[in-house]
Design a protein around this motif. Structure first.
Motif, PDB file in Angstrom:
ATOM      1  N   ARG A   1       0.862  -1.189   0.000  1.00 12.96           N
ATOM      2  CA  ARG A   1       0.000   0.000   0.000  1.00 12.96           C
ATOM      3  C   ARG A   1       0.895   1.234   0.000  1.00 12.96           C
ATOM      4  NH1 ARG A   1      -3.469  -0.471   5.173  1.00 12.96           N
ATOM      5  NH2 ARG A   1      -1.520  -1.413   5.890  1.00 12.96           N
ATOM      6  N   ARG A   2       0.820   1.999  -1.060  1.00 10.28           N
ATOM      7  CA  ARG A   2       1.604   3.222  -1.185  1.00 10.28           C
ATOM      8  C   ARG A   2       0.715   4.275  -1.826  1.00 10.28           C
ATOM      9  NH1 ARG A   2       7.452   0.919  -3.459  1.00 10.28           N
ATOM     10  NH2 ARG A   2       7.623  -0.810  -1.964  1.00 10.28           N
ATOM     11  N   TYR A   3       0.536   5.371  -1.127  1.00  7.76           N
ATOM     12  CA  TYR A   3      -0.348   6.397  -1.669  1.00  7.76           C
ATOM     13  C   TYR A   3      -0.016   7.765  -1.102  1.00  7.76           C
ATOM     14  CZ  TYR A   3      -2.795   4.897   2.632  1.00  7.76           C
ATOM     15  OH  TYR A   3      -3.100   4.533   3.915  1.00  7.76           O
ATOM     16  N   PHE A   4      -0.363   8.778  -1.898  1.00  7.66           N
ATOM     17  CA  PHE A   4      -0.278  10.166  -1.478  1.00  7.66           C
ATOM     18  C   PHE A   4      -1.651  10.601  -0.972  1.00  7.66           C
ATOM     19  CE2 PHE A   4       3.021   9.651  -4.669  1.00  7.66           C
ATOM     20  CZ  PHE A   4       4.106  10.291  -4.084  1.00  7.66           C
ATOM     21  N   THR A   5      -1.661  11.586  -0.108  1.00  5.17           N
ATOM     22  CA  THR A   5      -2.925  12.152   0.364  1.00  5.17           C
ATOM     23  C   THR A   5      -2.835  13.672   0.355  1.00  5.17           C
ATOM     24  OG1 THR A   5      -2.237  12.149   2.688  1.00  5.17           O
ATOM     25  CG2 THR A   5      -3.355  10.173   1.872  1.00  5.17           C
ATOM     26  N   ILE A   6      -3.959  14.303   0.164  1.00  2.84           N
ATOM     27  CA  ILE A   6      -4.058  15.751   0.266  1.00  2.84           C
ATOM     28  C   ILE A   6      -5.291  16.082   1.104  1.00  2.84           C
ATOM     29  CG2 ILE A   6      -2.865  16.279  -1.884  1.00  2.84           C
ATOM     30  CD1 ILE A   6      -5.582  16.570  -3.236  1.00  2.84           C
ATOM     31  N   GLY A   7      -5.281  17.246   1.720  1.00  2.09           N
ATOM     32  CA  GLY A   7      -6.414  17.619   2.564  1.00  2.09           C
ATOM     33  C   GLY A   7      -6.498  19.105   2.782  1.00  2.09           C
ATOM     34  N   LEU A   8      -7.690  19.544   3.141  1.00  3.81           N
ATOM     35  CA  LEU A   8      -7.959  20.936   3.480  1.00  3.81           C
ATOM     36  C   LEU A   8      -8.734  20.979   4.788  1.00  3.81           C
ATOM     37  CD1 LEU A   8      -9.113  22.315   0.002  1.00  3.81           C
ATOM     38  CD2 LEU A   8      -6.897  22.691   1.098  1.00  3.81           C
ATOM     39  N   GLY A   9      -8.579  22.085   5.523  1.00  4.56           N
ATOM     40  CA  GLY A   9      -9.314  22.249   6.767  1.00  4.56           C
ATOM     41  C   GLY A   9      -9.614  23.700   7.046  1.00  4.56           C
TER      42      GLY A   9
ATOM     43  N   VAL B   1     -11.399  17.864   5.059  1.00  7.80           N
ATOM     44  CA  VAL B   1     -11.645  16.987   3.913  1.00  7.80           C
ATOM     45  C   VAL B   1     -10.304  16.402   3.480  1.00  7.80           C
ATOM     46  CG1 VAL B   1     -12.530  16.804   1.565  1.00  7.80           C
ATOM     47  CG2 VAL B   1     -13.583  18.419   3.157  1.00  7.80           C
ATOM     48  N   ALA B   2     -10.293  15.121   3.106  1.00 13.53           N
ATOM     49  CA  ALA B   2      -9.068  14.467   2.652  1.00 13.53           C
ATOM     50  C   ALA B   2      -9.369  13.614   1.428  1.00 13.53           C
ATOM     51  CB  ALA B   2      -8.459  13.614   3.753  1.00 13.53           C
ATOM     52  N   TYR B   3      -8.347  13.457   0.587  1.00 16.14           N
ATOM     53  CA  TYR B   3      -8.486  12.700  -0.663  1.00 16.14           C
ATOM     54  C   TYR B   3      -7.242  11.856  -0.853  1.00 16.14           C
ATOM     55  CZ  TYR B   3      -9.442  11.792  -5.627  1.00 16.14           C
ATOM     56  OH  TYR B   3      -9.698  11.202  -6.847  1.00 16.14           O
ATOM     57  N   LEU B   4      -7.418  10.604  -1.266  1.00 15.07           N
ATOM     58  CA  LEU B   4      -6.314   9.655  -1.404  1.00 15.07           C
ATOM     59  C   LEU B   4      -5.979   9.440  -2.868  1.00 15.07           C
ATOM     60  CD1 LEU B   4      -5.856   6.405   0.630  1.00 15.07           C
ATOM     61  CD2 LEU B   4      -5.622   6.326  -1.850  1.00 15.07           C
ATOM     62  N   LEU B   5      -4.674   9.504  -3.198  1.00 17.55           N
ATOM     63  CA  LEU B   5      -4.192   9.280  -4.558  1.00 17.55           C
ATOM     64  C   LEU B   5      -3.179   8.140  -4.536  1.00 17.55           C
ATOM     65  CD1 LEU B   5      -3.807  12.869  -4.280  1.00 17.55           C
ATOM     66  CD2 LEU B   5      -4.521  12.278  -6.573  1.00 17.55           C
TER      67      LEU B   5
END
Length: 388
Positions: free
Chosen positions: A343-351, A361-365
């Motif tokens: 399992r290898r992934y980047f994540t981004i988020g805003l708050g 909010v978070a999103y997985l790439l």
């Protein structure tokens, strides 16, 4: 619906206990490797959007209403009197359309030295249709799991706190289904507990900038093995050791950055090496190992020695930027060795935070294509109430 039926049947065949959520494919793992599997893996899914936006790290991050999952001892450092949060994530939407994870958590500060927290995690695995051996429908059923816990945290000094969590576990995956081999499945009811600690340094001057450092550790899901069937076979729950740090640098009165990293190690036995006929040539069947021995084995022993044991450590790292404690941007990365799940992934988020209200909010790439975790979204609403 046929995809769901086939999926559940395959998972039941691979384990007489009917460990639906145990299958590594559901977590985006590579099933061709010697991956550590447990029952109740939903306990280790990052439930809130803030930490999810930072690569699923959080053991040493500044505390908030979701602290119970990551490190309950941080509750003692919360400044407000009480607060709560609700998180929701549609789960594996490219795999099963109606699966979701919900998380309700909250805290209450007793005084400046101690506090209580609690959370309820609910994992809905979607609707399934059960059929008999020739395909005739038996009934529809929605497998579900939940965990309810209560925590107590206390400061031992101005900078150090400890915490303990008691947890009730329930998992019902088959609704007392009887398989064709006459194995009777059943729901799981069990309990576990966590032990945690947190250290937060005072503000230091580093290259002309104010900085602070925090360290955290959480030994979670300490509890007995569980079984989903009337067979005399039981599986480990995901006992996990998480340690990490976080460093916050204040650029000025309005801007600050936090960088953090978590290291995770499941304290359950490594699967044995087997030959082409399925005979064990190195290691032991985890079902033949007790809980205490399994924790020690999970920490120190593996068929491949020290190198394989180090491969079982996953790493989560992330950066969080805040402007005036109002708006946040986050980025993170999660790494797992290719032999242990990949399992290898980047994540981004805003708050954002405004008065008593907060939203994350978070999103997985995923790094790999066709990963079932792709496009995973998490949402969190927070409410904090001051002493006044």
């Amino acid at each position: 619906m046929l995809k769901k039926i086939s999926l559940l049947a395959a998972l039941l065949i691979c384990s007489t206990g009917g460990l639906f959520a145990q299958n590594p494919a559901l977590l985006g793992q590579d099933t061709t490797r010697r991956v550590i599997n447990t029952s109740l893996p939903f306990l280790n899914i990052a439930p809130d959007a803030r930490s999810a936006g930072m690569g699923d790290m959080g053991v040493a991050m500044s505390p908030d209403a979701n602290t119970t999952h990551w490190n309950a001892s941080k509750v003692a450092f919360l400044k407000n009197k009480f607060g709560f949060a609700f998180s929701y994530s549609p789960w594996l939407q490219r795999f099963v359309g109606d699966m979701s994870l919900s998380y309700l958590s909250g805290y209450y500060k007793i005084d400046e030295l101690q506090g209580l927290s609690s959370s309820l995690r609910y994992f809905n695995l979607g609707n399934f249709s059960f059929t008999d051996d020739i395909g005739n429908p038996i009934r529809d059923f929605t497998p579900r799991e939940f965990a309810f816990d209560v925590s107590y945290a206390r400061k031992l000094s101005e900078r150090l706190s400890v915490g303990v969590t008691a947890r009730y576990l329930h998992s019902n995956l088959t609704a007392d289904l009887i398989l064709s081999n006459q194995t009777e499945t059943r729901a799981v009811n069990s309990a576990s507990f966590d032990l945690s600690m947190f250290y937060q340094s005072e503000a230091l001057d580093f290259m002309g900038l104010n900085s602070s450092f925090a360290f955290g550790a959480n030994l979670s899901n300490l509890g007995p093995k569980v079984s989903y069937s009337n067979a005399n076979e039981a599986d480990f729950i995901p006992t996990n050791l998480r340690v990490g740090f976080a460093s916050t640098t204040y650029l000025d009165d309005y801007n600050k950055f936090t960088f953090g990293m978590d290291f995770n190690k499941l304290l359950v036995p490594t699967p044995p090496q087997i030959d082409g006929q399925g005979n064990i040539i190195s290691g032991r069947n985890p079902r033949d190992v007790g809980v205490i021995q399994g924790m020690a084995s999970g920490l120190f022993q593996a068929p491949g020695g020290f190198r394989e044991k180090m491969q079982e450590v996953s790493i989560a790292t992330g950066v969080e930027y805040w402007y005036n404690d109002l708006i946040a941007a986050r980025i993170g990365y999660f790494y797992e060795n290719e032999n242990k799940g990949n399992r290898r992934y980047f994540t981004i988020g805003l708050g954002m935070r405004y008065n008593l209200f907060g939203l994350d909010v978070a999103y997985l790439l995923p790094q790999n294509q066709n990963n079932p975790l792709a496009e995973t979204l998490r949402f969190t609403l927070l409410f904090d109430f001051k002493n006044d």
